[in-house]
Enzyme design. Sequence first.
Site, PDB file in Angstrom:
ATOM      1  CE1 TYR A  17      -4.302   2.059   0.613  1.00  0.00           C
ATOM      2  CE2 TYR A  17      -2.272   2.762   2.673  1.00  0.00           C
ATOM      3  CZ  TYR A  17      -3.875   3.377   1.517  1.00  0.00           C
ATOM      4  OH  TYR A  17      -4.611   4.261   1.588  1.00  0.00           O
ATOM      5  CG  ASP A  18       2.617   2.160   3.596  1.00  0.00           C
ATOM      6  OD1 ASP A  18       1.686   1.748   3.614  1.00  0.00           O
ATOM      7  OD2 ASP A  18       3.428   1.982   4.627  1.00  0.00           O
ATOM      8  CD  GLU A  19       8.012   1.746  -0.881  1.00  0.00           C
ATOM      9  OE1 GLU A  19       7.890   2.828  -1.763  1.00  0.00           O
ATOM     10  OE2 GLU A  19       9.246   1.631  -0.197  1.00  0.00           O
TER      11      GLU A  19
ATOM     12  CG  ASN B  40      -5.638   7.195  10.749  1.00  0.00           C
ATOM     13  OD1 ASN B  40      -4.939   7.736  10.237  1.00  0.00           O
ATOM     14  ND2 ASN B  40      -5.849   6.050  10.762  1.00  0.00           N
TER      15      ASN B  40
ATOM     16  CG  PHE C 119     -11.955   0.524  18.895  1.00  0.00           C
ATOM     17  CD1 PHE C 119     -11.334  -0.511  18.789  1.00  0.00           C
ATOM     18  CD2 PHE C 119     -11.131   1.532  18.235  1.00  0.00           C
ATOM     19  CE1 PHE C 119      -9.952  -0.687  18.940  1.00  0.00           C
ATOM     20  CE2 PHE C 119      -9.478   1.769  19.021  1.00  0.00           C
ATOM     21  CZ  PHE C 119      -9.279   0.132  19.366  1.00  0.00           C
TER      22      PHE C 119
ATOM     23  CE1 TYR D  58      -6.364  -5.243  17.385  1.00  0.00           C
ATOM     24  CE2 TYR D  58      -5.691  -4.310  15.394  1.00  0.00           C
ATOM     25  CZ  TYR D  58      -6.161  -5.449  15.304  1.00  0.00           C
ATOM     26  OH  TYR D  58      -7.602  -5.551  15.027  1.00  0.00           O
TER      27      TYR D  58
ATOM     28  N   GLY E  42      -2.187   0.848  22.519  1.00  0.00           N
ATOM     29  CA  GLY E  42      -2.388   1.666  22.417  1.00  0.00           C
ATOM     30  C   GLY E  42      -2.555   3.461  23.217  1.00  0.00           C
TER      31      GLY E  42
ATOM     32  CD  GLN F 288      -1.354   2.156  19.043  1.00  0.00           C
ATOM     33  OE1 GLN F 288      -1.155   2.025  19.622  1.00  0.00           O
ATOM     34  NE2 GLN F 288      -2.036   0.816  17.977  1.00  0.00           N
TER      35      GLN F 288
ATOM     36  NE  ARG G  95      -2.705   5.113  12.634  1.00  0.00           N
ATOM     37  CZ  ARG G  95      -1.462   4.970  13.536  1.00  0.00           C
ATOM     38  NH1 ARG G  95      -0.726   4.963  13.815  1.00  0.00           N
ATOM     39  NH2 ARG G  95      -1.250   3.817  12.833  1.00  0.00           N
TER      40      ARG G  95
END
Length: 336
Positions: A155-157, A184, A201, A214, A217, A219, A221
Site C-alpha cells: 500500500y505505502d509503496e 485517517n 471499536f 493493539y 494503545g 500510538q 492517530r
Amino acid sequence: MVDANGRSVGRSMRILVTGGAGFVGSHLCERLLADGHEVIALDDFSTGSPANVAHLMRSRRFWLVERDVAQPFDYEIDRVYNLASPASPARYQCDPVRTTITNVVGTLNALSCAERHGARLLQASTSEVYGDPEVHPQPEGYLGRVNPIGVRACYDEGKRCAESLVMDFHRQGRASGRIARIFNTYGPRMALDDGRAVSNFIVQALRGEELTVYGSGSQTRSFCYIDDLVEGCVRLMEHPLEVGPVNLGNPVEVTVLELAQEIVRLTGSASRIVYRPLPEDDPRQRRPAIELARRSLGFEPRVALRQGLYATIQSFRAALLGAGECSRRGEPALAS
Ligand code: NAD
Ligand code: UDP
C-alpha cells in the site's frame, strides 16, 4: 472554481470517481452530484458496495460501472478522482500484489484517460507515504520513513509510486494533477468489517464485545470526519494553481486507547477494553501539518471527533439493527 463555501461554481462537468462505491468515494459522488455535475463511479466492489451509492441511482446524472481500475478504460471526462484502492490495513494486506497493481497500474490508467481528454486528476494518496515518521507532525516536505519490504509496503509503496506517476505526467504536460495526502478518515458507510480502529471499536461496543486495542494503545492517530475530507478534496481539485501534494486531515491527535474509551462512552456500552499484539510496522504517531491546506485552500476541519463519532455510531447502529445484530439499548447520549 469553488466559491467561498467551497461549492463548485461555473459549468457542470463530467467527473469520473474510481472507487466511487467505497466509503470516501460514495460521499464524494454525493457531493459532486449536489454540485450539479455528472458522475461516473467506477468500482470493482472488492471493498466497496453498490449499496453505498444505491440512493444516488435515481439521479439521471449518475452512472455506476463495475470494472477493475487496473484494466484500461476510457470515458470522456473533465475530472478524475482516483480513489480505487483498498484502504484498511487488513484489506490491503489480504492480496498485497493486487494492492500494488491497483495503485500503480490503476493510477496509470486513470492518468492515461485524463491525458486523452485533457482532464484534471486528483490522486487519493495517504499519510502512509510518511510511513512510521520521525518528524511530527508531518509536513508535505517530509520524505517519510517507509519500510519498502514490510507488510504495509504494498500500500505505502503503491501509493508512493502513484504519486510519482502523477508528478511525471504533470511535469511532462500530459495531465494536470493534484495529490491529496489523506489522513485517517471516518464516518458513515465505512465497511463494518474492514478492520480499522474506528469501525472495529464501534461494532465491538455496539455488540457488547471486547474492544481490541493493539499494543498498549499509546500510538496516536488524527481522525478526520468524512464531510471535512470531501470538502478538502473538492477544494484541492478545483484550485487553479498546482500546489503540489497537500495534507488533508484533522490535526487533533488522540491515542488509540483514548479513541476506544471515547467510543465506549458514546455508545453507553458495557464492553471491556482488551490488549492484542501490535501489527508489524504500525506507525507510532501520526498528525497532519495542515498549514498548506489552510493557506492555499482555506481548508479547516469543522467536525469535532466527538460529533463525528456520534454520527458514525448512529449509522452503524442502524446498520446493525437492520441485520438484527444489536438492541436499541444504550443509545449514545451526546448533546452537542
Ligand atoms: P474503501 O475500501 O471504502 O473504498 C475503496 C473503493 O475502491 C472500494 O469501493 C473498492 O471496491 C474500490 N476498489 C478497490 N480496488 C479496486 C480496483 N482494482 N478497481 C476498481 N475499484 C477498486 O476505502 P476508502 O476509505 O473509501 O478509501 C478511498 C481512497 O482514499 C483510497 O484510495 C485510500 O487509499 C484513500 N485513503 C483513505 C483513507 C481513510 O482513512 N479512509 C486514508 C488515506 C487514504
Ligand atoms: N487498531 C487497534 N485495534 C483495532 C484496529 C486498529 O488498536 O481493532 C490500531 C492500529 O494498530 C493502529 C490504529 O488503531 O495503530 C489505527 O488503525 P487503522 O487500521 O484504523 O488505520 P491505520 O492508521 O493503521 O492505517
